[in-house]
Design an enzyme around this catalytic site. Structure first.
Site, PDB file in Angstrom:
ATOM      1  CD  GLU A  19      -1.414  -2.293   2.160  1.00 14.01           C
ATOM      2  OE1 GLU A  19      -2.262  -2.915   2.823  1.00 14.01           O
ATOM      3  OE2 GLU A  19      -0.201  -2.574   2.170  1.00 14.01           O
ATOM      4  CB  CYS A  66      -1.276   0.122   5.111  1.00 13.41           C
ATOM      5  SG  CYS A  66       0.395  -0.503   4.744  1.00 13.41           S
TER       6      CYS A  66
END
Length: 165
Positions: free
Chosen positions: A59, A90
């Site tokens: 991510e 994330c």
């Protein structure tokens, strides 16, 4: 832009492709793509081991790439597709980047912060909340991880047996 529901499975397959790239490096198979106006503008796959960095999550890599592509730290109007539910780091990055929506493949019962353990994406006190779509190609995304860890344990067991011989 049309009012039709996006084809989440199409873009999740692109995230799965990224996860396979991680597997090829011996990394945990997590993949991610970020979509803006129907086009992929960021891609990432897990490579914490090969980069020796705890920050090298799929991510984070995809967010960095998408920000460069748009020339802005704000990713408003973007959707992230990720094969495994985001962790706390994330999830925080998703909120900070102002991503509109995250589409998740498999839940993460040990570290998931999009609803499994916590839901950091929709804390009302934050200045931004992220829409969550769960379970897109969940079986395929889960199988990537299950197969990877099964194969890893088999390799470790074989290596141990060979060392003991």
């Amino acid at each position: 832009m049309s009012n039709q529901q996006p084809d989440h499975s199409y873009f999740m397959r692109k995230a799965i492709h990224q996860a396979h790239r991680a597997t090829a490096l011996g990394e945990v198979p997590i993949g991610c793509v970020i979509v803006h106006e129907g086009k992929v503008i960021g891609r990432g796959f897990n490579h914490r081991l090969t980069s020796h960095s705890t920050l090298a999550h799929a991510e984070i890599i995809a967010i960095r790439q998408a920000c460069r592509k748009l020339g802005d730290w704000r990713l408003e109007g973007c959707t992230m597709y990720v094969t495994l539910e985001p962790c706390q780091m994330c999830s925080g990055a998703l909120v900070q980047a102002r991503i509109d929506r995250v589409v998740v493949g498999a839940p993460n019962p040990k570290a998931g912060c999009a609803g499994s353990i916590l839901n950091l994406l929709q804390v009302p006190q934050f200045n931004h909340q992220v829409e969550i779509v769960n379970g897109v190609l969940a079986e395929e995304c889960s199988a990537l991880l299950t197969d990877f860890f099964r194969d890893m344990r088999t390799r470790e067991r074989n290596n141990k047996n060979n060392a003991d011989a």
